[in-house]
Design an enzyme around this catalytic site. Structure first.
Site, PDB file in Angstrom:
ATOM      1  N   ASP A  13      -2.239   8.647  -4.651  1.00 37.00           N
ATOM      2  CA  ASP A  13      -2.807   7.547  -5.735  1.00 37.00           C
ATOM      3  C   ASP A  13      -0.935   6.725  -5.829  1.00 37.00           C
ATOM      4  O   ASP A  13      -0.968   6.557  -7.337  1.00 37.00           O
ATOM      5  CB  ASP A  13      -2.503   8.420  -7.007  1.00 37.00           C
ATOM      6  CG  ASP A  13      -4.137   9.641  -7.291  1.00 37.00           C
ATOM      7  OD1 ASP A  13      -4.598   8.892  -6.173  1.00 37.00           O
ATOM      8  OD2 ASP A  13      -4.190  10.271  -7.418  1.00 37.00           O
ATOM      9  N   LYS A  16      -1.405   3.310  -2.752  1.00 39.09           N
ATOM     10  CA  LYS A  16      -2.046   2.763  -1.552  1.00 39.09           C
ATOM     11  C   LYS A  16      -2.719   1.779  -0.890  1.00 39.09           C
ATOM     12  O   LYS A  16      -2.102   0.542  -0.536  1.00 39.09           O
ATOM     13  CB  LYS A  16      -2.641   3.962  -0.570  1.00 39.09           C
ATOM     14  CG  LYS A  16      -1.406   4.960   0.078  1.00 39.09           C
ATOM     15  CD  LYS A  16      -1.674   6.283   0.342  1.00 39.09           C
ATOM     16  CE  LYS A  16      -3.183   6.679  -0.384  1.00 39.09           C
ATOM     17  NZ  LYS A  16      -2.564   7.784  -1.978  1.00 39.09           N
ATOM     18  N   GLY A  40      -9.433   7.705  -3.490  1.00 43.35           N
ATOM     19  CA  GLY A  40      -9.546   6.728  -4.177  1.00 43.35           C
ATOM     20  C   GLY A  40      -8.618   5.535  -4.118  1.00 43.35           C
ATOM     21  O   GLY A  40      -7.656   6.072  -5.225  1.00 43.35           O
ATOM     22  N   HIS A  41      -9.084   3.644  -3.974  1.00 45.44           N
ATOM     23  CA  HIS A  41      -8.103   3.281  -3.546  1.00 45.44           C
ATOM     24  C   HIS A  41      -8.624   2.020  -4.152  1.00 45.44           C
ATOM     25  O   HIS A  41      -9.782   1.798  -3.862  1.00 45.44           O
ATOM     26  CB  HIS A  41      -7.873   2.729  -1.944  1.00 45.44           C
ATOM     27  CG  HIS A  41      -7.027   4.049  -1.066  1.00 45.44           C
ATOM     28  ND1 HIS A  41      -7.004   4.037  -0.182  1.00 45.44           N
ATOM     29  CD2 HIS A  41      -7.276   5.587  -1.746  1.00 45.44           C
ATOM     30  CE1 HIS A  41      -6.348   5.350   0.497  1.00 45.44           C
ATOM     31  NE2 HIS A  41      -6.320   6.145  -0.741  1.00 45.44           N
ATOM     32  N   GLN A 223      -4.817  10.048   0.524  1.00 47.78           N
ATOM     33  CA  GLN A 223      -3.834  11.467   0.075  1.00 47.78           C
ATOM     34  C   GLN A 223      -2.311  10.891   0.423  1.00 47.78           C
ATOM     35  O   GLN A 223      -1.424   9.750  -0.214  1.00 47.78           O
ATOM     36  CB  GLN A 223      -4.374  12.253   0.562  1.00 47.78           C
ATOM     37  CG  GLN A 223      -5.247  12.934  -0.034  1.00 47.78           C
ATOM     38  CD  GLN A 223      -6.674  12.946   0.883  1.00 47.78           C
ATOM     39  OE1 GLN A 223      -6.527  12.600   2.277  1.00 47.78           O
ATOM     40  NE2 GLN A 223      -7.406  12.116   0.244  1.00 47.78           N
ATOM     41  N   SER A 410       6.327  -2.923  -6.867  1.00 47.92           N
ATOM     42  CA  SER A 410       5.072  -3.071  -7.928  1.00 47.92           C
ATOM     43  C   SER A 410       5.303  -3.428  -9.231  1.00 47.92           C
ATOM     44  O   SER A 410       5.997  -1.699  -9.911  1.00 47.92           O
ATOM     45  CB  SER A 410       4.013  -2.811  -6.967  1.00 47.92           C
ATOM     46  OG  SER A 410       3.068  -2.606  -7.971  1.00 47.92           O
ATOM     47  N   GLY A 412       2.944  -3.907 -11.560  1.00 46.46           N
ATOM     48  CA  GLY A 412       1.520  -4.098 -12.067  1.00 46.46           C
ATOM     49  C   GLY A 412       0.557  -3.846 -11.578  1.00 46.46           C
ATOM     50  O   GLY A 412       0.872  -3.441 -10.286  1.00 46.46           O
TER      51      GLY A 412
HETATM   52  P1  GDP Z   1      -3.995   5.010  -4.401  1.00 51.28           P
HETATM   53  O1  GDP Z   1      -4.810   5.774  -4.136  1.00 51.28           O
HETATM   54  O2  GDP Z   1      -2.605   5.439  -3.653  1.00 51.28           O
HETATM   55  O3  GDP Z   1      -4.446   3.450  -3.317  1.00 51.28           O
HETATM   56  O4  GDP Z   1      -3.353   4.693  -5.628  1.00 51.28           O
HETATM   57  P2  GDP Z   1      -4.282   4.778  -6.684  1.00 51.28           P
HETATM   58  O5  GDP Z   1      -5.636   3.826  -7.126  1.00 51.28           O
HETATM   59  O6  GDP Z   1      -5.561   6.217  -6.605  1.00 51.28           O
HETATM   60  O7  GDP Z   1      -3.866   5.522  -7.921  1.00 51.28           O
HETATM   61  C1  GDP Z   1      -2.883   3.923  -8.590  1.00 51.28           C
HETATM   62  C2  GDP Z   1      -3.613   3.405  -9.468  1.00 51.28           C
HETATM   63  O8  GDP Z   1      -2.211   2.652 -10.390  1.00 51.28           O
HETATM   64  C3  GDP Z   1      -4.569   2.374 -10.038  1.00 51.28           C
HETATM   65  O9  GDP Z   1      -5.206   2.378 -10.866  1.00 51.28           O
HETATM   66  C4  GDP Z   1      -3.538   1.235  -9.843  1.00 51.28           C
HETATM   67  O10 GDP Z   1      -4.830  -0.443 -10.205  1.00 51.28           O
HETATM   68  C5  GDP Z   1      -2.315   1.105 -10.379  1.00 51.28           C
HETATM   69  N1  GDP Z   1      -1.096   0.986 -10.139  1.00 51.28           N
HETATM   70  C6  GDP Z   1      -0.371   0.130  -8.516  1.00 51.28           C
HETATM   71  N2  GDP Z   1       0.429  -0.481  -8.402  1.00 51.28           N
HETATM   72  C7  GDP Z   1       0.791   0.028  -9.551  1.00 51.28           C
HETATM   73  C8  GDP Z   1       1.648  -1.023 -10.363  1.00 51.28           C
HETATM   74  O11 GDP Z   1       2.989  -1.654  -9.695  1.00 51.28           O
HETATM   75  N3  GDP Z   1       1.697  -0.753 -11.806  1.00 51.28           N
HETATM   76  C9  GDP Z   1       0.372   0.148 -12.579  1.00 51.28           C
HETATM   77  N4  GDP Z   1       1.135  -0.341 -14.115  1.00 51.28           N
HETATM   78  N5  GDP Z   1      -0.096   0.359 -11.685  1.00 51.28           N
HETATM   79  C10 GDP Z   1       0.021   0.329 -10.239  1.00 51.28           C
HETATM   80  P1  IMO Z   2      -5.751   8.961  -2.219  1.00 53.25           P
HETATM   81  O1  IMO Z   2      -6.119   8.460  -1.204  1.00 53.25           O
HETATM   82  C1  IMO Z   2      -4.442  12.261  -4.744  1.00 53.25           C
HETATM   83  C2  IMO Z   2      -5.549  16.480  -3.830  1.00 53.25           C
HETATM   84  C3  IMO Z   2      -6.764  17.311  -4.967  1.00 53.25           C
HETATM   85  C4  IMO Z   2      -6.816  18.136  -4.193  1.00 53.25           C
HETATM   86  C5  IMO Z   2      -5.834  19.115  -3.197  1.00 53.25           C
HETATM   87  C6  IMO Z   2      -6.723  18.712  -2.095  1.00 53.25           C
HETATM   88  O2  IMO Z   2      -6.850   8.438  -3.623  1.00 53.25           O
HETATM   89  O3  IMO Z   2      -3.856   9.156  -2.660  1.00 53.25           O
HETATM   90  P2  IMO Z   2     -10.016  18.289  -1.912  1.00 53.25           P
HETATM   91  O4  IMO Z   2     -10.685  17.260  -2.112  1.00 53.25           O
HETATM   92  O5  IMO Z   2      -8.835  16.743  -0.936  1.00 53.25           O
HETATM   93  O6  IMO Z   2     -10.025  18.847  -1.351  1.00 53.25           O
HETATM   94  O7  IMO Z   2      -8.667  18.346  -2.923  1.00 53.25           O
HETATM   95  O8  IMO Z   2      -6.201  16.533  -3.191  1.00 53.25           O
HETATM   96  N1  IMO Z   2      -6.278  15.075  -3.518  1.00 53.25           N
HETATM   97  C7  IMO Z   2      -5.467  14.419  -4.003  1.00 53.25           C
HETATM   98  N2  IMO Z   2      -4.859  13.500  -4.868  1.00 53.25           N
HETATM   99  N3  IMO Z   2      -4.708  11.689  -4.277  1.00 53.25           N
HETATM  100  C8  IMO Z   2      -6.063  11.345  -3.511  1.00 53.25           C
HETATM  101  O9  IMO Z   2      -6.108  10.506  -2.524  1.00 53.25           O
HETATM  102  C9  IMO Z   2      -6.305  12.660  -3.515  1.00 53.25           C
HETATM  103  N4  IMO Z   2      -7.322  13.454  -2.409  1.00 53.25           N
HETATM  104  C10 IMO Z   2      -7.147  14.722  -2.516  1.00 53.25           C
HETATM  105  O10 IMO Z   2      -6.487  16.410  -6.384  1.00 53.25           O
HETATM  106  O11 IMO Z   2      -5.186  19.137  -5.744  1.00 53.25           O
HETATM  107 MG    MG Z   3      -6.159   7.188  -5.054  1.00 48.02          MG
END
Ligand code: GDP
Ligand code: IMO
Ligand code: MG
Length: 422
Positions: A13, A16, A40-41, A223, A410, A412
């Site tokens: 999270d 990416k 979840g991207h 991840q 980044s 926002g």
């Molecule tokens: P990923 O799994 O690495 O793609 O990241 P996620 O999408 O799960 O989580 C990142 C969260 O932070 C999402 O809700 C994005 O919209 C948000 N986000 C990404 N970059 C920024 C940033 O620079 N500032 C803020 N406030 N939110 C951001």
């Molecule tokens: P992205 O790609 C954050 C965490 C789960 C749990 C552990 C194992 O959005 O960054 P699993 O379902 O893989 O067996 O869970 O890994 N986890 C993540 N945490 N972002 C993710 O993906 C994750 N994918 C798995 O919360 O702790």
């Molecule tokens: Mg994510």
């Protein structure tokens, strides 16, 4: 042309999805190499949010080919739901999306096995997303799994029945409730039917041919490094290789084709699920970061645990993947906080260490912090030089500590809230 790799350096999270979306226009191909619907991207365009689980984050660009590589585990139901969401937004994700024949399929009983395994663990739960990831990779390595290419074979139903039979033995042993299974199966078979209409290919050929023809490929990690099956905080990890090396095996592209490795990190740390988190904050500051950063899981909606930046862990992740450029996310979230703390080392058993303890000892370390000046505003200027002093100092400090350039800041969630330095 070479292949660049983009990966998360923390516990997932990191942002990416946003960075892939920002960089995508300079690539011809974006390819996911591991993980599955546990990812979840999030991408934000003009204030509209899109969350992708299975489909690569280049999908919003019609001219970019998006590849789901052999290292991925694919749930046809999640995949089709995502495709429907994209179609509803006027995209045509059928033309610019290719699935590896060799990617593993997540079957309904994998989800049940995931739930049964977590229930069995009691207090030692991993905090899995319960998407069937662990059981699907178990079957891959047990050489029992079904692959995407199998959906085109005449004996597919028989092979599915065989795998299900083996799973039912385990589920029965664990006395797991099977009530949901008939409906899950009906949805799954309907989705498999739809899968047959997509391009299913030996994507290792496609990718290597693209590179040979001078095209640019971006490998999109899911991840993060601290969830890596080997080097993460085991056993509180995911079941795949989340490092740069995983991109080579997960796509069938040789290491000599890799050029840049983009390491994505938040200006602080978050973790969702169980497991050690040395710099975790259990106080009002942690709550403030969660609130300002909207730190709730993109896949499960769970509140994310929050804490200060952990430098030994960040340096460890850079080392493991040979990161060449860092990209710092969510700088805006720390705006107004004074001072900002950074963990530079740990105390463990009366000693000071800068080694990241990626086993159970990670729960026993006491972080040693240094304080950095904060910055007052979260406005995004056009140039790095226009960023507030404190933020520029934070960036310079981290560059000096890691020995790596921070080429993207980044500030926002939207594409436009980005300061590029290249
Ligand atoms: P990923 O799994 O690495 O793609 O990241 P996620 O999408 O799960 O989580 C990142 C969260 O932070 C999402 O809700 C994005 O919209 C948000 N986000 C990404 N970059 C920024 C940033 O620079 N500032 C803020 N406030 N939110 C951001
Ligand atoms: P992205 O790609 C954050 C965490 C789960 C749990 C552990 C194992 O959005 O960054 P699993 O379902 O893989 O067996 O869970 O890994 N986890 C993540 N945490 N972002 C993710 O993906 C994750 N994918 C798995 O919360 O702790
Ligand atoms: Mg994510």
């Amino acid at each position: 042309m070479p292949m660049d790799i983009l990966l998360g350096l923390q516990w997932g999270d990191e942002g990416k999805g946003k960075v892939v979306d920002v960089l995508a226009p300079t690539y011809n191909v974006v390819a996911r190499f591991q993980g599955g619907p546990n990812a979840g991207h999030t991408l934000v365009h003009d204030g509209v949010k899109h969350v992708l689980h299975q489909v690569p984050s280049g999908i919003f660009h019609a001219q970019i080919l998006n590849v789901i590589g052999n290292g991925v585990v694919l749930d046809p139901v999640v995949f089709c739901k995502e495709i429907d969401g994209l179609l509803a937004r006027g995209l045509q994700p059928v033309h610019n999306l290719v699935l590896s024949r060799k990617a593993q399929l997540i079957v309904p009983t994998h989800r049940l096995l995931d739930a049964a395994s977590e229930a069995q663990k009691g207090d030692a739960k991993i905090g899995s997303t319960l998407r069937g990831i662990g059981p699907a990779y178990q079957d891959k390595y047990a050489r029992a799994g079904l692959r995407v290419g199998d959906v085109l074979r005449a004996d597919f139903a028989d092979r599915y029945a065989q795998l299900k039979k083996a799973h039912l033995v385990v589920l029965d042993h664990l006395s797991h409730d099977l009530e949901a299974l008939p409906e899950l199966e009906a949805n799954w078979f309907a989705a498999v039917e739809r899968l047959r209409a997509f391009r299913i290919e030996d994507t290792e050929y496609l990718l290597n041919d693209a590179l040979a023809q001078g095209q640019k490929v971006l490998a999109e990690g899911a991840q993060g490094s601290l969830l890596d099956i080997d080097f993460g905080s085991y056993p509180y990890v995911t079941s795949s290789s989340t490092m740069a090396a995983g991109a080579c095996t997960g796509l069938g592209v040789a290491p000599r084709h890799v050029a840049e490795v983009f390491g994505i990190f938040k200006a602080y740390c978050t973790r969702v699920g169980a497991g050690p988190f040395p710099t975790e904050l259990h106080d009002a500051t942690g709550e403030q970061i969660r609130r300002q950063g909207h730190e709730f899981g993109s896949t499960t909606g769970r509140p994310r645990r929050t804490g200060w930046l952990d430098l030994p862990a960040l340096k460890y992740a850079c080392m493991l993947s040979g990161v060449t450029q860092l990209m710092m996310m969510k700088a805006d979230v720390l705006a107004g906080m004074e001072p900002i703390e950074v963990c530079t080392a740990y105390r463990l058993d009366g000693r000071t260490t800068t080694y990241y303890p990626a086993g159970p000892e990670a729960a026993e370390v006491t972080p040693i912090y240094t304080q950095r000046p904060g910055w007052p505003t979260s406005a995004t200027p056009g140039h790095f030089e226009q960023l507030p002093n404190g933020l520029r100092q934070y960036v310079s400090y981290l560059e000096a500590e890691t020995g790596l350039p921070i080429t993207l800041i980044s500030n926002g969630p939207d594409r436009v809230d980005t300061v590029l330095r290249f």
